[in-house]
Design a protein around this motif. Sequence first.
Motif, PDB file in Angstrom:
ATOM      1  N   VAL A 176       3.691   6.852  -6.668  1.00 15.11           N
ATOM      2  CA  VAL A 176       2.576   6.405  -5.836  1.00 15.11           C
ATOM      3  C   VAL A 176       2.103   5.006  -6.224  1.00 15.11           C
ATOM      4  N   ILE A 177       1.421   4.392  -5.285  1.00 19.29           N
ATOM      5  CA  ILE A 177       0.714   3.135  -5.504  1.00 19.29           C
ATOM      6  C   ILE A 177      -0.759   3.413  -5.212  1.00 19.29           C
ATOM      7  N   ILE A 178      -1.626   3.096  -6.165  1.00 21.97           N
ATOM      8  CA  ILE A 178      -3.051   3.407  -6.043  1.00 21.97           C
ATOM      9  C   ILE A 178      -3.848   2.109  -6.039  1.00 21.97           C
ATOM     10  N   SER A 179      -4.645   1.922  -4.997  1.00 20.71           N
ATOM     11  CA  SER A 179      -5.511   0.744  -4.892  1.00 20.71           C
ATOM     12  C   SER A 179      -6.959   1.171  -5.045  1.00 20.71           C
ATOM     13  N   LEU A 180      -7.703   0.468  -5.920  1.00 22.30           N
ATOM     14  CA  LEU A 180      -9.095   0.807  -6.201  1.00 22.30           C
ATOM     15  C   LEU A 180      -9.975  -0.411  -5.931  1.00 22.30           C
ATOM     16  N   ASP A 181     -10.795  -0.337  -4.905  1.00 24.99           N
ATOM     17  CA  ASP A 181     -11.722  -1.418  -4.554  1.00 24.99           C
ATOM     18  C   ASP A 181     -11.024  -2.762  -4.392  1.00 24.99           C
ATOM     19  N   GLU A 257      -7.219   4.067  -2.182  1.00 24.62           N
ATOM     20  CA  GLU A 257      -6.078   4.334  -1.308  1.00 24.62           C
ATOM     21  C   GLU A 257      -4.891   4.745  -2.155  1.00 24.62           C
ATOM     22  N   ILE A 258      -4.299   5.888  -1.800  1.00 22.17           N
ATOM     23  CA  ILE A 258      -3.133   6.415  -2.504  1.00 22.17           C
ATOM     24  C   ILE A 258      -1.972   6.416  -1.525  1.00 22.17           C
ATOM     25  N   ARG A 259      -0.879   5.760  -1.903  1.00 20.41           N
ATOM     26  CA  ARG A 259       0.300   5.708  -1.038  1.00 20.41           C
ATOM     27  C   ARG A 259       1.500   6.267  -1.788  1.00 20.41           C
ATOM     28  N   SER A 260       2.237   7.136  -1.111  1.00 23.84           N
ATOM     29  CA  SER A 260       3.387   7.790  -1.725  1.00 23.84           C
ATOM     30  C   SER A 260       4.658   7.421  -0.972  1.00 23.84           C
ATOM     31  N   ALA A 261       5.786   7.527  -1.663  1.00 22.80           N
ATOM     32  CA  ALA A 261       7.072   7.229  -1.034  1.00 22.80           C
ATOM     33  C   ALA A 261       7.475   8.306  -0.037  1.00 22.80           C
ATOM     34  N   ARG A 262       6.929   9.504  -0.158  1.00 24.56           N
ATOM     35  CA  ARG A 262       7.266  10.588   0.762  1.00 24.56           C
ATOM     36  C   ARG A 262       6.028  11.461   0.976  1.00 24.56           C
ATOM     37  N   PRO A 263       5.978  12.263   2.020  1.00 26.12           N
ATOM     38  CA  PRO A 263       4.802  13.099   2.288  1.00 26.12           C
ATOM     39  C   PRO A 263       4.482  14.022   1.111  1.00 26.12           C
ATOM     40  N   GLN A 264       3.198  14.137   0.814  1.00 25.57           N
ATOM     41  CA  GLN A 264       2.733  14.981  -0.286  1.00 25.57           C
ATOM     42  C   GLN A 264       1.666  15.946   0.220  1.00 25.57           C
ATOM     43  N   PRO A 265       1.561  17.113  -0.407  1.00 26.74           N
ATOM     44  CA  PRO A 265       0.465  18.030  -0.048  1.00 26.74           C
ATOM     45  C   PRO A 265      -0.873  17.392  -0.409  1.00 26.74           C
ATOM     46  N   ARG A 266      -1.907  17.669   0.398  1.00 24.18           N
ATOM     47  CA  ARG A 266      -3.214  17.064   0.192  1.00 24.18           C
ATOM     48  C   ARG A 266      -4.312  18.120   0.406  1.00 24.18           C
ATOM     49  N   ASP A 271      -9.661  22.790   0.262  1.00 25.81           N
ATOM     50  CA  ASP A 271      -9.116  23.239   1.536  1.00 25.81           C
ATOM     51  C   ASP A 271      -7.935  22.340   1.896  1.00 25.81           C
ATOM     52  N   LEU A 272      -6.789  22.941   2.173  1.00 27.69           N
ATOM     53  CA  LEU A 272      -5.591  22.157   2.468  1.00 27.69           C
ATOM     54  C   LEU A 272      -5.726  21.412   3.789  1.00 27.69           C
ATOM     55  N   ILE A 273      -5.269  20.155   3.806  1.00 28.67           N
ATOM     56  CA  ILE A 273      -5.120  19.404   5.041  1.00 28.67           C
ATOM     57  C   ILE A 273      -3.636  19.084   5.190  1.00 28.67           C
ATOM     58  N   ASP A 274      -3.254  18.478   6.292  1.00 32.39           N
ATOM     59  CA  ASP A 274      -1.835  18.218   6.530  1.00 32.39           C
ATOM     60  C   ASP A 274      -1.246  17.307   5.458  1.00 32.39           C
ATOM     61  N   PRO A 275      -0.006  17.561   5.022  1.00 30.93           N
ATOM     62  CA  PRO A 275       0.649  16.641   4.075  1.00 30.93           C
ATOM     63  C   PRO A 275       0.749  15.245   4.672  1.00 30.93           C
ATOM     64  N   GLY A 276       0.845  14.253   3.792  1.00 36.78           N
ATOM     65  CA  GLY A 276       0.960  12.880   4.279  1.00 36.78           C
ATOM     66  C   GLY A 276       1.398  11.937   3.178  1.00 36.78           C
ATOM     67  N   LYS A 277       1.796  10.746   3.563  1.00 39.14           N
ATOM     68  CA  LYS A 277       2.212   9.723   2.604  1.00 39.14           C
ATOM     69  C   LYS A 277       1.043   8.890   2.087  1.00 39.14           C
ATOM     70  N   ARG A 278      -0.094   8.996   2.747  1.00 41.29           N
ATOM     71  CA  ARG A 278      -1.219   8.121   2.401  1.00 41.29           C
ATOM     72  C   ARG A 278      -2.514   8.929   2.416  1.00 41.29           C
ATOM     73  N   MET A 279      -3.416   8.510   1.546  1.00 39.81           N
ATOM     74  CA  MET A 279      -4.754   9.089   1.534  1.00 39.81           C
ATOM     75  C   MET A 279      -5.746   7.962   1.281  1.00 39.81           C
ATOM     76  N   SER A 280      -6.534   7.638   2.302  1.00 40.42           N
ATOM     77  CA  SER A 280      -7.552   6.589   2.189  1.00 40.42           C
ATOM     78  C   SER A 280      -8.908   7.257   2.079  1.00 40.42           C
ATOM     79  N   ILE A 281      -9.633   6.949   1.006  1.00 42.57           N
ATOM     80  CA  ILE A 281     -10.878   7.654   0.693  1.00 42.57           C
ATOM     81  C   ILE A 281     -12.005   6.645   0.504  1.00 42.57           C
ATOM     82  N   GLY A 282     -13.104   6.870   1.198  1.00 41.19           N
ATOM     83  CA  GLY A 282     -14.294   6.052   1.036  1.00 41.19           C
ATOM     84  C   GLY A 282     -15.463   6.905   0.583  1.00 41.19           C
TER      85      GLY A 282
END
Length: 323
Positions: A176-181, A257-266, A271-282
Amino acid sequence: MTGPRSAVVVNPVKVPDLDLLRRTIVEGLATAGWPEPMWLETTPEDAGRGQATQAVEDGAELIFVCGGDGTVMAVITALAGTDVALAVLPAGTGNLLAANLGLSTDAATGVQVALDGGRRRIDVGVVGDQCFAVMAGMGFDAQMLEGTSETAKKHIGWLAYIGGALKHIRDRPMRVIISLDGKPALHRRPRTVIVGNVGRLQGGVRLLSEADPADGKLDVAILSPNNLAHWAALGWAVMRRRERIPRMETYAAAKIEIRSARPQPRQLDGDLIDPGKRMSIGVRPKALLLCVPQPEADPDLAYDAKAAARNAEGVRAAADDAS
């Protein structure tokens, strides 16, 4: 304290012993001179967001939410940014916010917390159009939830998650690549990334000891154990509340912001949401008015919850007398 107009959001299919729950709430509120609340039932199509929104529009001042993590999160999403207070009553197969409030499965204690009048504005995290109060995660924590059966949770509670964890404990790490602020990105190969507003996981395990739910930031934990020994060392340090936890990095940020090379469980708030390659959190600072055990100013939302449990004897007695 003057009683507010109240609305209860409850799913009668999933809430055990609905009659007892109703008596506990109605009779408990009556002991303090509060009016009988209005009851709004969730549906398979609407876990509580629509019902809570309608309650706000109808003038409710306090909403009790009865249910598991999905129901609580739906109501939080509806109440964020309003002046309507949220009171959590533990129900369903999991309730992370209740665990962070120090509430057991005893609804009477949740009613007592509301009656005692402790109110605190806390931050909420935001992912898309959903708000969460406890934590978001990508990777192993969501895999653990996915691997845990509803039947096991109903029978043994949070201990069921251990079985879900063991199913995935040897899985490969993420890339993953993680961006913080907006700072330089972090390139990591963790097992999971958890973004928390408060510190406790299921069972009351405190993972993020520095988390403050009203500081305008979210705490980010990057867990990178590579083998069973790493997991054991990490788990032992968490259980012992060590200041430094091996194989775990922590940061604080308002935009993640968390970015993955392939879809990941989230997951959001357990509570589970759909898997995805990215998670943007504010974060929305102090957007939720929450009923909390006294004193309401303590960073630990569960501070002195045991006092509320003791004081709830009158609520329990009133429910028993009405049976």
